[in-house]
Design an enzyme around this catalytic site. Structure first.
Site, PDB file in Angstrom:
ATOM      1  N   LYS A  24       0.873  -1.179   0.000  1.00 26.48           N
ATOM      2  CA  LYS A  24       0.000   0.000   0.000  1.00 26.48           C
ATOM      3  C   LYS A  24       0.907   1.225   0.000  1.00 26.48           C
ATOM      4  O   LYS A  24       1.594   1.500   0.987  1.00 26.48           O
ATOM      5  CB  LYS A  24      -0.930   0.030   1.207  1.00 26.48           C
ATOM      6  CG  LYS A  24      -1.938   1.161   1.118  1.00 26.48           C
ATOM      7  CD  LYS A  24      -2.901   1.188   2.266  1.00 26.48           C
ATOM      8  CE  LYS A  24      -4.001   2.202   1.997  1.00 26.48           C
ATOM      9  NZ  LYS A  24      -3.512   3.516   1.554  1.00 26.48           N
ATOM     10  N   ARG A  29      -4.153   7.913  -5.845  1.00 25.71           N
ATOM     11  CA  ARG A  29      -4.772   6.859  -6.652  1.00 25.71           C
ATOM     12  C   ARG A  29      -5.244   7.460  -7.972  1.00 25.71           C
ATOM     13  O   ARG A  29      -5.847   8.533  -8.007  1.00 25.71           O
ATOM     14  CB  ARG A  29      -5.951   6.284  -5.866  1.00 25.71           C
ATOM     15  CG  ARG A  29      -6.751   5.195  -6.584  1.00 25.71           C
ATOM     16  CD  ARG A  29      -6.142   3.851  -6.380  1.00 25.71           C
ATOM     17  NE  ARG A  29      -6.981   2.814  -6.973  1.00 25.71           N
ATOM     18  CZ  ARG A  29      -7.983   2.218  -6.338  1.00 25.71           C
ATOM     19  NH1 ARG A  29      -8.286   2.573  -5.094  1.00 25.71           N
ATOM     20  NH2 ARG A  29      -8.675   1.273  -6.948  1.00 25.71           N
ATOM     21  N   PHE A 106      -1.117  -1.429 -10.352  1.00 24.32           N
ATOM     22  CA  PHE A 106      -1.432  -2.660  -9.626  1.00 24.32           C
ATOM     23  C   PHE A 106      -2.616  -3.418 -10.206  1.00 24.32           C
ATOM     24  O   PHE A 106      -2.984  -4.478  -9.700  1.00 24.32           O
ATOM     25  CB  PHE A 106      -1.649  -2.394  -8.126  1.00 24.32           C
ATOM     26  CG  PHE A 106      -2.565  -1.252  -7.793  1.00 24.32           C
ATOM     27  CD1 PHE A 106      -3.930  -1.321  -8.023  1.00 24.32           C
ATOM     28  CD2 PHE A 106      -2.052  -0.103  -7.215  1.00 24.32           C
ATOM     29  CE1 PHE A 106      -4.769  -0.278  -7.685  1.00 24.32           C
ATOM     30  CE2 PHE A 106      -2.880   0.953  -6.875  1.00 24.32           C
ATOM     31  CZ  PHE A 106      -4.250   0.863  -7.109  1.00 24.32           C
ATOM     32  N   LYS A 185      -7.415  -3.464   3.047  1.00 25.48           N
ATOM     33  CA  LYS A 185      -6.189  -2.705   3.304  1.00 25.48           C
ATOM     34  C   LYS A 185      -5.829  -2.798   4.774  1.00 25.48           C
ATOM     35  O   LYS A 185      -6.687  -2.719   5.653  1.00 25.48           O
ATOM     36  CB  LYS A 185      -6.333  -1.247   2.874  1.00 25.48           C
ATOM     37  CG  LYS A 185      -7.417  -0.447   3.589  1.00 25.48           C
ATOM     38  CD  LYS A 185      -7.469   0.985   3.068  1.00 25.48           C
ATOM     39  CE  LYS A 185      -8.582   1.781   3.759  1.00 25.48           C
ATOM     40  NZ  LYS A 185      -8.671   3.167   3.228  1.00 25.48           N
TER      41      LYS A 185
END
Length: 282
Positions: A24, A29, A106, A185
């Site tokens: 992470k 993002r 990712f 997460k």
């Protein structure tokens, strides 16, 4: 597709089809849309196009096939660690500091002519690793593994660089934005995102932020912003500050229109105050 926060790293067989663990990262993002002869688009969660502010990433993305869509994190690297604050600076300022920018992919959502979001992650990941074979910064693949022990070792070894924790994903899950629990997460700090609705002080020297917690409760930041934080907040919010209005605790505050997002550290006790960390302009 947004991950759900959990406290513990899940077992390798806890998620559908097995678990993939990835780092992470501390950044913005963004979805990357490759559009042939048209400039790529880096779409933030706010739907703002970030690409014009990151020319090095823009250039790297142009080398991908027309029609590719990636999901990833726009990150800054400075003096041996992730440097989130560099993302809100100009390209010239980052260059003066020697900061490096990279888009860390990712997930792969589309290939030329094919929407692949309904395929399981294991297939999307295989296609993504093939697509980015040999890729180097400013475009790269996130570190990921199916081995829980290896992921835990990364988490420990890379913590000094500013890695925030891990993301766990089911290898059989599709990319479904409305799906809950498909991604998890695990953060190494108890931070939360809040909405900044106003601030006390002056437009040039904000002092206390008025925020809204995820449950709708109002909370104030404390202590007062330091000089560096105040400069960053003032610069980021300069074009959305409204005339002051009364506030029951702070006397008067300047509303923010529209509100923005901040990352804060929540007091584990009963204090209603939050410790401001930074704005999240994504």
């Amino acid at each position: 597709m947004r991950p759900k926060a959990v406290r513990d790293v899940p077992a390798e067989d806890a998620l559908p089809g097995g678990t993939q663990y990835s780092l992470k990262l501390d950044g913005w993002r963004a979805l990357a849309f490759i559009r042939g002869d048209e400039p790529p688009v880096l779409q933030a969660r706010s739907r703002r196009d970030l690409a014009p502010g990151f020319p090095e990433v823009d250039d790297a993305l142009r080398g991908l096939p027309d029609g590719v869509v990636l999901d990833g994190e726009l990150c800054a690297w400075h003096e041996g660690r992730f440097a989130f604050g560099q993302l809100i600076r100009s390209p010239k300022a980052r260059a003066r500091d020697g900061a490096q920018i990279s888009y860390v992919a990712f997930d792969l959502l589309a290939l030329p002519g094919h929407d692949i979001r309904d395929r399981p992650l294991r297939e999307r990941w295989d296609l993504l690793t093939t697509l980015l074979t040999g890729a180097e910064p400013p475009l790269q693949l996130v570190m990921a593994t199916n081995d829980r022990d290896e992921a835990l070792s990364w988490r420990t070894a890379l913590a000094p660089t500013g890695v925030e924790g891990l993301v766990a994903k089911g290898l059989d899950t599709p990319y479904a934005p409305t799906r809950q629990g498909g991604w998890l997460k695990i953060r190494d700090t108890d931070t939360i995102d809040v909405r900044v609705t106003a601030f006390s002080g002056t437009p040039r020297r904000p002092r206390t932020l008025v925020t809204e917690l995820p449950d709708g409760t109002e909370a104030l930041t404390s202590p007062q912003l330091d000089s560096r934080q105040a400069r960053e907040v003032a610069a980021a919010l300069a074009d959305r500050i409204a005339a002051p209005i009364p506030h029951p605790d702070l006397g008067s505050v300047h509303p923010i229109t529209p509100p923005t997002t901040a990352e804060v550290l929540q007091d584990p006790g009963r204090s209603p105050y939050l410790h401001f960390l930074r704005l999240r302009e994504d």
